[in-house]
Every structure is written in structure tokens, then in C-alpha cells.
Design an enzyme around this catalytic site. Structure first.
Site, short mmCIF file in Angstrom:
data_model
loop_
_atom_site.label_atom_id
_atom_site.label_comp_id
_atom_site.label_asym_id
_atom_site.label_seq_id
_atom_site.Cartn_x
_atom_site.Cartn_y
_atom_site.Cartn_z
N SER A 129 0.83 -1.20 0.00
CA SER A 129 0.00 0.00 0.00
C SER A 129 0.87 1.26 0.00
CB SER A 129 -0.93 0.00 1.22
OG SER A 129 -0.16 0.00 2.40
N LEU A 180 6.15 3.34 -3.22
CA LEU A 180 6.99 2.65 -4.21
C LEU A 180 6.18 1.59 -4.96
CD1 LEU A 180 9.86 2.15 -5.38
CD2 LEU A 180 10.15 0.44 -3.60
N ASP A 203 19.08 -1.67 -8.16
CA ASP A 203 19.46 -0.28 -8.39
C ASP A 203 18.78 0.01 -9.71
OD1 ASP A 203 20.75 1.96 -9.63
OD2 ASP A 203 22.25 1.84 -8.04
N HIS A 204 17.70 0.77 -9.70
CA HIS A 204 16.86 0.81 -10.91
C HIS A 204 17.57 1.42 -12.11
CE1 HIS A 204 15.81 4.95 -9.73
NE2 HIS A 204 15.29 5.11 -10.92
N LYS A 217 17.70 0.70 -16.82
CA LYS A 217 17.40 1.69 -17.87
C LYS A 217 18.03 1.24 -19.19
CE LYS A 217 16.76 5.57 -14.75
NZ LYS A 217 15.45 6.17 -14.95
N HIS A 254 23.25 5.04 -8.10
CA HIS A 254 22.95 5.14 -9.54
C HIS A 254 24.14 5.62 -10.38
CE1 HIS A 254 19.06 4.54 -7.91
NE2 HIS A 254 18.67 5.78 -7.81
N GLN A 259 18.41 9.69 -20.21
CA GLN A 259 17.02 10.15 -20.22
C GLN A 259 16.97 11.65 -20.20
OE1 GLN A 259 16.01 8.16 -16.52
NE2 GLN A 259 15.98 10.09 -15.41
N LEU A 276 22.37 9.25 -33.07
CA LEU A 276 21.42 8.14 -32.90
C LEU A 276 20.46 8.52 -31.78
CD1 LEU A 276 20.39 5.18 -33.16
CD2 LEU A 276 22.18 4.51 -31.60
#
Ligand code: BG6
Length: 480
Positions: free
Chosen positions: A14, A17, A175-176, A180, A238, A366, A393
Site C-alpha cells: 500500500s 513505491l 538499483d533501478h 534503464k 545510480h 534520459q 542516434l
């Protein structure tokens, strides 16, 4: 890898995240037909909400997919409320998983547990899980989220507490950034192209920068951020991960251990982070007074010295990198949101040219993934002058919009049920990253550190930035 009939349990179901990342990622995988063919998804948290309420909460952040898809997905989910040390509620959880497995004639269970929880609860959940739910004849995978500790000591304590409960093979530390798309492309770009591979060293590279910019501040999360700071929030994890992939040697294969062995090896060659080679900042009000300063956040101590901007000089002491200046920089409340890598090459011999700019490779992580290389080229036509132009590119123009690029969390959850550890942080890797950053963090948080320079919300960051980058070998376009 996981086959059929996988149980996925999200603890902290709940919380923020889970709501913003975990469930939308599970839904995204389902939408794309990428979840295992049969899954049971159980949300577990303390909040006493009913199934319908739970489903309404999690679906609020789903992207794409029509109403039918959403309903199909929600049918796979259910909710259990209970404490994180409650053997009684964990028994309910176990029964729910086991009845799903029995209905489907599962002989060897496949279970994924996702801890979308603060680290203070990791050990409690892990030990109740081990005691009540764990199936030693099945496959168990446990995903944990940063922060893995607050410094070297607390990280080691956490590791020590978790180690007897779950093996390194069973643990997946997220580690998100490693999920990517462009970060996953780094080893391919570097080692799959001799034109990059061949020049990837101190003989040809003049400077390296990895930069993280966010166009918003702490937005009411200041109270949480205040004890963390930007260095701990995004640099120790990161940005360091990105730099590691950028500077490590070639692994013998894409095998997860081969990749992670090389990552650890390069981290060991990193020099101590020098306390006099840093630039620290904290954002104040925007120049027009509309956006609040960091200290205007009521949840923050009024005299907080918390750092919301940092630039660090880094040296790597090995044959490939000795002497190449590297800068990691990260900041909140800046003029734009962007994460990119800039690699400047050494100048060519002047000789035939009066003036010529150096090559620069930009890898934008990004937004809108891109790789572009700045090169000198003759201005077309009768002109004999040169100008700088791009070999470009940019994904949005190169690839069809219909091409599905998974979000970081989608990619990582998928890796996890495929049993691929490559993009997760190994214990020794975590340890060495804390060892590297802890002395610097101790310094920044001590009285010895200078007060951070105040920069306006929405600006480029502290005034000293340009000189800091110049000192680290970066040449700005207007300098030639
Ligand atoms: C998180 C940090 O780990 O990463 C946040 O805690 C930060 O402060 C976020 O905003 C950035 O992630 P992304 O994927 O939006 O670049």
C-alpha cells in the site's frame, strides 16, 4: 529460469513505491505478454484495506492497456493485510500461495518476494518469511530496494542479518538505473564497436562526466531527504553504477558473475574521494520567488546544511585511466531533467587547422535516449571552413514509437523471474561502494565541511560549476 505458476508477493503493497513503480511495472509486463504464463500476485501490507480498495489504489498509476487488460490483470491480484512480524498473517500468506500452487498441480514452487519497504523492516520481513513461508524444495527470489544501509557499517549490519536467511543467489538488490535501456546498452556500445573500444583509455580520452539533473526539488519529501542528501540518494548508487559500466574492463562474457567480477575489479582501482575536490550546493528560492527553497520545506530543519547538489572529482588508478579527470554531478531543482554521460576526447594536432574543436561523445540516458558523437566536418559547398556536427542516434527518430522499451522496473522484475543477476548489485559490489563513499559522507555531514553554496531553484546549479568542470579537463564549446 522461472517457468509456470509463479507466485509474486509485494510487501509494502500500500506504499508509494509499490503504487508508483512495482505494480505499474507488473502491469506493464502483463500488458506486453511478458509475465510468466500463469502468475498469482499478492499484495501484503499493514493497512487494513479490502481487496477492492487495494485494486483501485494500484491501478491508479497503470499506463497503457485498455480497461479489459486492467481488469484481467487485477483478477490475478489479491491483498492480505498483516504485520511484518506476524506469524499468523504470514501463515495466511503461505496458505494463499500454497492453494494457488495446489490448484495448478505445482510440484516445485517458484516464488518471488518483492520488499517495497524501508530497510529498517528488511530483516523482520526476511526472518518471518524464512520461518513461516519459505519452501526449501522450491525456488525463492527476494528483491530488495535501496537504501541498503546508510553507510558502510549499517550496510554491513544489514548484509550480516540477511545472509543467514537468504543466499546471495536468492537475493536481488535493485538499483533501478541498471534497468534503464541506455545503461544496459553501455557494454554493447563500448565493447561491440572497435571505434569506441579502441580509444576507450587515457591516450584518447581527456575527461569523463556523468551528470544527473532534476527540474524539481524535494516536494514535501524534504524530511526524508534531509538525512540522506544527494550523494547518498543518487551518487553512491545510480551514478557510480553508470560510471562502473563506463570504465570497467571487458568481461569474458555477459554471464552475470563475469560482469560483476569486472565491476568489482574497477571499483577497487578507484582513488579515495578527495574532500577538497568537491562542489556542494543547496537550492534556494527560484529567482522569480515562485518556487520554494529547500529550507522552506516545513519538514526540514531550518538550519539544515543538507546537500541537494554535488559535483565530485574522481580518479581511477589503473593502466587504462590513470590521470583522466572524472566528474560525477547530481542536483535537484535545476533548469531541466536530464541524465547523460559526456566523454571528451583529446585534441588533434593543430598543424593544418587554425582552430578545431575536440570530439565529444554524448550518451543520453534520459529523457529520449540518444547517443551522439560530435565531429568536425567541412561546411558543405564552396566553404573551406570546418564546423562541428553530430553523428546522431536519437531513439525517438531512429526507432518506431511502437517499439516497446521496458521501464527500468519492468526490465528488472523480468530479469529477476528469469533468474538473471547481471543487473542487480552483488554483495561485494555494494560493500566497496559504501567503503568508497562513507569517508566523504562523514566529511560532508561534519562541521568541517563548508556550508553548501545556495543556488536558485531552476538554475544550472552553484556558480562555481563552470570552473569546477574546467579544472577537470572539460572544454566548453565557446572555448574552442
Ligand atoms: C531515486 C531517488 O533513487 O531515484 C530519487 O531516491 C530520484 O530522489 C530518483 O528522484 C531518480 O530516478 P529516475 O528514474 O526518475 O531518474
Amino acid at each position: 529460469s522461472f517457468g509456470n505458476h509463479v507466485s509474486i508477493v509485494v510487501f509494502g503493497a500500500s506504499g508509494d513505491l509499490a503504487k508508483k513503480k512495482t505494480f505499474p511495472a507488473l502491469f506493464g509486463l502483463f500488458r506486453e505478454g511478458q509475465l510468466p504464463s500463469s502468475v498469482k500476485i499478492i499484495g501484503y501490507a499493514r493497512s487494513e484495506i479490502d481487496d477492492a480498495d487495494f485494486k483501485k489504489r494500484i491501478s491508479a498509476h497503470f499506463k497503457g492497456g485498455d480497461e479489459n487488460k486492467i481488469q484481467e490483470f487485477l483478477k490475478l491480484t489479491s491483498y492480505i493485510s498483516g504485520g511484518y512480524d506476524s506469524e499468523e498473517s504470514f501463515t495466511k500468506l503461505k496458505e494463499s500461495i500454497e492453494s494457488y500452487e495446489a490448484e495448478n498441480g505445482v510440484e516445485k514452487s517458484e516464488r518471488l518476494f518483492y520488499l517495497a519497504l524501508p530497510p529498517s523492516t528488511f530483516t523482520t520481513v526476511a526472518s518471518t518469511l524464512k520461518k513461516v513461508v519459505y519452501d526449501k524444495n522450491g525456488t525463492t527470489r527476494l528483491i530488495v530496494e535501496k537504501p541498503f544501509g546508510h553507510d558502510l557499517e549499517s550496510s554491513r549490519t544489514l548484509q550480516k542479518d540477511l545472509a543467514p536467511l537468504f543466499t546471495e543467489e536468492e537475493l536481488y538488490r535493485i538499483d533501478h538505473y541498471l534497468g534503464k535501456e541506455m545503461v544496459k546498452n553501455l557494454l554493447v556500445l563500448r565493447f561491440g564497436n572497435e571505434m569506441f573500444n579502441g580509444v576507450w583509455n587515457k591516450d584518447h580520452i581527456k575527461s569523463i562526466q556523468v551528470s544527473f539533473k532534476e527540474a524539481f526539488g524535494t516536494q514535501g519529501r524534504g524530511g526524508y531527504f534531509d538525512s540522506i542528501g544527494i550523494v547518498r540518494d543518487v551518487m553512491q548508487n545510480h551514478l557510480l553504477q553508470v560510471l562502473t559500466l563506463l570504465t570497467m574492463d571487458r568481461p569474458v562474457s555477459f554471464d552475470p558473475e563475469a560482469v560483476r567480477d569486472e565491476k568489482v575489479k574497477i571499483l577497487k582501482a578507484f582513488g579515495e574521494l578527495e574532500t577538497d575536490d568537491i562542489l556542494l550546493g543547496q537550492y534556494g528560492k527560484s529567482e522569480d520567488g515562485k518556487e520554494p527553497g529547500y529550507l522552506d520545506d516545513e519538514t526540514v530543519k531550518s538550519d539544515s546544511k543538507c546537500v541537494t547538489y554535488a559535483a565530485l572529482g574522481i580518479q581511477i588508478h589503473n593502466e587504462r585511466w590513470e590521470g583522466v579527470p572524472i566528474v560525477l554531478r547530481a542536483g535537484k531543482a535545476l533548469d531541466e531533467s536530464k541524465v547523460e554521460i559526456r566523454i571528451q576526447f583529446k585534441p588533434v594536432a593543430r598543424g593544418m587547422f587554425k582552430e578545431i574543436q575536440r570530439n565529444e561523445l554524448v550518451i543520453r540516458i534520459q529523457p529520449d535516449e540518444a547517443v551522439y558523437l560530435k565531429i568536425n566536418s567541412k561546411i558543405p559547398g564552396i566553404s573551406t571552413e570546418t564546423s562541428m556536427t553530430d553523428l546522431d542516434l536519437t531513439y525517438s527518430t531512429r526507432y518506431s514509437k511502437d517499439f516497446w522499451i521496458p521501464e527500468a522496473y519492468e526490465a528488472l522484475i523480468r530479469d529477476c523471474y528469469l533468474g538473471n543477476h547481471s543487473n542487480f548489485v552483488r554483495d561485494d559490489e555494494l560493500d566497496i561502494s559504501w567503503a568508497l563513499f562513507t569517508p566523504l559522507l562523514n566529511y560532508i555531514e561534519s562541521d568541517k565541511a563548508p556550508a553548501p553554496e545556495i543556488y536558485p531553484y531552476g538554475s544550472k546549479g552553484p556558480k562555481g560549476l563552470r570552473d569546477f568542470l574546467k579544472k577537470h579537463g572539460y572544454v566548453f564549446a565557446d572555448e574552442g
